[in-house]
Scaffold this active site. Structure first.
Site, short mmCIF file in Angstrom:
data_model
loop_
_atom_site.label_atom_id
_atom_site.label_comp_id
_atom_site.label_asym_id
_atom_site.label_seq_id
_atom_site.Cartn_x
_atom_site.Cartn_y
_atom_site.Cartn_z
N HIS A 52 -29.77 5.47 5.51
CA HIS A 52 -29.16 5.76 4.54
C HIS A 52 -28.34 4.79 3.80
CE1 HIS A 52 -25.96 7.87 2.18
NE2 HIS A 52 -25.26 6.99 2.88
N CYS B 268 -6.90 -0.55 2.38
CA CYS B 268 -7.29 -1.90 3.27
C CYS B 268 -8.29 -1.26 4.31
CB CYS B 268 -5.82 -2.02 3.76
SG CYS B 268 -4.60 -2.35 2.65
N HIS C 56 -18.11 12.21 -3.71
CA HIS C 56 -16.93 11.25 -4.06
C HIS C 56 -15.81 12.03 -5.20
CE1 HIS C 56 -19.49 8.22 -3.01
NE2 HIS C 56 -18.55 7.71 -2.43
N CYS D 110 -23.80 11.11 0.41
CA CYS D 110 -23.04 10.25 1.31
C CYS D 110 -22.46 11.18 2.31
CB CYS D 110 -21.97 9.31 0.83
SG CYS D 110 -21.40 7.98 1.79
N GLY E 190 -24.03 12.67 7.95
CA GLY E 190 -23.58 12.60 9.20
C GLY E 190 -22.05 13.06 9.39
N SER E 191 -21.06 12.59 8.63
CA SER E 191 -19.75 12.94 8.98
C SER E 191 -19.33 14.13 8.07
CB SER E 191 -18.76 11.74 8.43
OG SER E 191 -18.89 11.74 7.06
N ASN F 73 -15.73 -8.07 0.77
CA ASN F 73 -15.46 -6.69 0.97
C ASN F 73 -14.22 -6.45 -0.33
OD1 ASN F 73 -17.53 -5.75 1.95
ND2 ASN F 73 -16.79 -6.24 4.14
N LYS G 226 0.75 -1.08 0.24
CA LYS G 226 -0.05 0.05 -0.22
C LYS G 226 0.85 1.29 -0.03
CE LYS G 226 -2.74 2.84 3.15
NZ LYS G 226 -4.00 2.85 2.56
N1 GLN Z 1 -23.02 8.48 8.66
C1 GLN Z 1 -21.89 8.03 7.89
C2 GLN Z 1 -20.89 9.01 7.36
O1 GLN Z 1 -21.60 10.02 6.95
C3 GLN Z 1 -22.60 7.21 6.61
C4 GLN Z 1 -21.15 6.76 5.75
C5 GLN Z 1 -21.72 5.63 4.83
O2 GLN Z 1 -22.88 5.49 4.59
N2 GLN Z 1 -20.73 4.88 4.28
O3 GLN Z 1 -19.88 9.10 7.04
ZN ZN Z 2 -23.19 6.38 2.21
#
Ligand code: GLN
Ligand code: ZN
Length: 798
Positions: A683, A558, A736, A768, A474-475, A150, A30
């Protein structure tokens, strides 16, 4: 040519693994990849790292006493991509005209930005398996999940006029290196049917022309013949040819393509003398067994960890002169194998098949962490339950020796199995109080106390939200400062109180910015979470978290899944203090933020002594209590993220229904403690809902936020056709990408959405969480999003 690779195999049970993790125990690959992408090291230096890793991994395999070391499992990014290069199957936009090189490979994998050729070196992810897409330039090939793991592979692009020609010597070079180092080598090759199956048709002109990628088979087979012939010339005796799709419920078209294809690969005049071990994994081959035993191959590998029940049928059906390789050491989990139990089960097969019984890992060890010995923070007891890749090599070898009747090995198997046997009855693992609660589980426990239509009424009154309410997922950006503070806390440079103070500072900051942006429903920002699953694992009893248990997810990315080791309990509230603190800073609604039971399950290593369903139920109860505590502490909106619900689907379609039933029920158990006036959000971050839309609706969340921006709201079709009954927040921009969405763009997306979903039930949000973005991008994007919502609000209310 006589094989010089069959030394010291003699009369002992042949042992091997299907592949070894390539990233290195310290994630050397990596770091080297990322340095190379940044331009900090050159190609020679990168190749040196790879070469050292391979030598180390072969040595580990040889030292454990395995009969073969595996070559061809190493990849600079992904092994499906390596196969594409081997076959000279490179999309024109990535090709430089000549033979592909390492930069071609990375261009297919990562695309090429117009601005800089080695863009974003740090492939950090947001957890949803999407990559950063860096601006304009040459688009990368798609990436998707490798079966139900995954791990993500680069999807081969198939076009009608594609041709195949051996073009990339990596496999042959590595086989030569292993031979030079004195190893018995067994190369692994992804088989032609699985390769094509995993690909997708690409149509440059966007016209339906009925092209089927299976029609490329006739053109791909000569390339495979040439590969086998070269391996033959190198002195290879056995080739592991992976056809994992044989574990799927294949339709007739695909399953009947195997026979002619493998006849071509068995044409000794074109392929030389190599023997083929046809390799399957991840599920049972029952659905294709009749066709498999007709193939002109020399052996079959089956995955007995995934499907122990298939042994008898397969053993009965597989010709006596074939090798039967039994995959009993689970390559996808961290648990010690019960060697004693396997020994007893396999002894009769050994008696019957003799040297034609081989012992192996179930699948490639690619999916397990590398070395348990590095874990210094786990207790001895917990360590005595686990085996990582390096330990699994010894398991395979030991079981082989025991099957040969080696007395020491037989005894060693018995004592090796002791700790996991003791664990089965330990009350700190199987907790009576948790099991009692599970026993009391009923269907109604998953039902909210009122139907959505009634809840919506209560919620409208309590929450006082405008039309088209705005929120985020959220984040907020995980800044360098946050990461530094977390690591300072880990190493003791910050004490608990100091760390909490620092986190409160980030929450204040996040609230201030959201108020300035005039968002309607705020979040606290998740600064306290390194990862949406690991955070809950660290705060729930029943989990262990490793320090170095990294597993490749894609390329240089990873993940370090937590491990479920015992019955799961919430000993104290987890998120309540943070949410309450955040709510105290604002008069707007603060949304509580939880990770759902199915996602925690899917992104962890599960126990093997109870079912996935049971683990999900235990998690559901723990989260249910958290929901209750949050609402009692004055949090009126609670989001329970379930981004992983679709990827938990079993490989076989016939098993989907059962999975979806318990997965949905687990979510509902966690949500159903919410009072009618408490609004539950969920979500999911992907765009293929069609298959599971009924289940998504059955979650009965008051609001669902989803990804739609990249598909221009196309996926809303699924919701429209189905007449989704509750509220929806279709993501209005792609987090993204660093691009800032314009107000006009968002307005037009929302107008499209409003034609499909009644505007009263629409929310406005990104697709997201924002943790991988920086604040400048985040604020600019959210500003446009809020303004777009305001514009439309006026329009619709006028
Ligand atoms: N609540 C999470 C965030 O905002 C959701 C992340 C996700 O769905 N991958 O980071
Ligand atoms: Zn998401």
């Amino acid at each position: 040519m006589t094989s010089h690779l069959s030394k010291n195999i003699g009369n002992k049970t042949v042992t091997h693994v299907l592949g070894y993790p390539r990233i290195g125990e310290k994630r050397e690959l990596k770091f080297a990849q990322e340095q190379y992408w940044k331009g900090d090291i050159n190609q020679t230096e990168l190749k040196q790292v790879g070469s050292e890793l391979r030598q180390r991994h072969w040595n580990d395999q040889a030292l454990s006493g395995l009969s073969y070391v595996t070559a061809g499992d190493f990849a600079w990014y992904d092994h499906v991509l390596t196969t594409s290069l081997l076959l000279g199957h490179v999309p024109a936009r990535h090709s430089n005209g000549g033979a592909p090189d390492l930069d071609t490979l990375f261009k297919i994998a990562r695309g090429q930005s117009a601005v800089t050729s080695r863009a974003s070196a740090d492939e950090a992810g947001c957890g949803c398996g999407s990559r950063h897409e860096e601006g304009e330039g040459v688009a990368a090939s798609d990436m998707t999940k490798w079966f139900n793991t995954n791990y993500h592979y680069i999807v081969p692009e198939c076009r009608q006029d594609d041709s195949f020609q051996v073009s990339w010597p990596q496999l042959f070079d590595e086989v030569k290196q292993a031979i030079q180092a004195g190893h018995n080598v067994k190369p692994v090759l992804l088989g032609p049917l699985s390769y094509l199956y995993l690909g997708k048709e690409v149509n440059e002109e966007e016209v339906e022309n009925g092209f089927d990628r299976l029609s490329l088979l006739a053109r791909i087979l000569p390339a495979y013949q040439a590969i086998l012939s070269t391996l033959s010339e190198l002195g290879v005796e056995w080739v592991q040819i992976d056809e994992p799709i044989l574990s799927l419920e294949l339709d007739e078209k695909w399953s009947s393509a195997f026979k002619p294809a493998y006849h071509a690969l068995a044409n000794k005049e074109l392929t030389g003398e190599v023997k083929l071990l046809l390799t399957t994994y991840f599920d049972s081959v029952a659905d294709n067994l009749v066709k498999i035993v007709e193939l002109p191959v020399n052996g079959l590998h089956i995955d007995l960890s995934a499907s122990p029940g298939q042994l008898d049928a397969v053993n009965a059906a597989v010709p006596q002169d074939w090798v039967l390789s039994v995959g009993v050491i689970n390559g996808r989990n961290v648990w010690r194998a019960d060697l004693q139990a396997w020994l007893e089960k396999l002894q009769p097969v050994k008696a019957q098949r003799g040297d034609n019984l081989w012992v192996a890992s179930s699948c490639s060890l690619l999916h397990s962490p590398i070395d348990l010995e590095l874990e210094t923070e786990l207790t001895e007891e917990v360590k005595s339950w686990f085996a990582f890749a390096k330990q699994k090599l010894n398991e395979v070898s030991l079981l082989g020796a025991a099957l040969d009747g080696n007395g020491h090995a037989v005894e060693a198997c018995a004592s090796y199995s002791q700790p996991i046997k003791a664990r089965l009855t330990a009350t700190h693992v199987n907790k009576p109080q948790v099991q009692q609660r599970l026993n009391g589980l009923t269907k109604v426990l998953g039902e909210r106390s009122a139907a959505y239509s009634e809840r919506a009424h209560h919620q409208a009154e309590v929450l006082g939200l405008p039309l088209l309410p705005t929120t985020t997922i959220g984040s907020f950006p995980q800044t360098a400062e946050i990461r530094q503070q977390r690591s300072a806390f880990r190493t003791g440079q910050l004490n608990q109180a100091e760390y909490e103070q620092a986190l409160k500072g980030h929450i204040q900051e996040a609230v201030k910015r959201q108020e300035a942006l005039d968002l309607d429903v705020l979040v606290h920002g998740e600064a306290e979470r390194n990862d949406m699953v690991e955070y809950f694992a660290e705060n729930l009893a029943g989990f262990q978290v490793s320090r170095f248990g990294w597993v490749q997810s894609y390329g240089s990315r990873c993940v370090k899944p937590a491990i479920v080791v015992a019955d799961i309990e919430r000993e104290k509230p987890i998120t309540v203090d943070w949410s309450v603190y955040a709510q105290s800073l604002t008069s707007k609604q603060m949304k509580g933020m939880l990770t759902g039971p199915v996602t925690i399950l899917c992104w962890s290593f599960p126990r093997e002594d109870i079912t996935r369903k049971q683990i999900a139920q235990q998690l559901a109860f723990a989260l249910r209590d958290e929901v209750d505590d949050l609402q009692n502490a004055g949090i009126n909106i609670i989001q329970i993220d379930e981004p992983a619900i679709r990827e938990g689907l079993p490989l076989k379609k016939s098993e989907h229904k059962e999975y979806l039933e318990w997965a949905v029920h687990a979510f509902k158990i966690s949500a159903a403690s919410a009072k009618p006036e408490t609004q539950i959000h969920t979500h999911m971050c992907y765009s293929e809902f069609n298959e599971i839309i009924d289940s998504v609706a059955a979650l009965d969340a008051d609001v669902i936020t989803i990804e739609t921006s990249r598909s221009n709201m196309a996926l809303l079709k699924a919701f429209e056709a189905f007449n989704y009954p509750n509220e929806i927040g279709p993501g209005v921009y792609d987090i993204h990408s660093p691009n800032i969405p314009s107000q006009e763009w968002i307005v037009s997306l929302l107008e499209t959405a409003a034609r499909k979903i009644p505007v009263e039930r629409l929310w406005v949000n990104p697709d997201c969480g924002l943790k991988t973005r920086n604040w400048a991008e985040t604020e600019a994007s959210l500003h446009n999003m809020v303004e777009a919502a305001k514009t439309l609000r006026q329009q619709y209310q006028a």
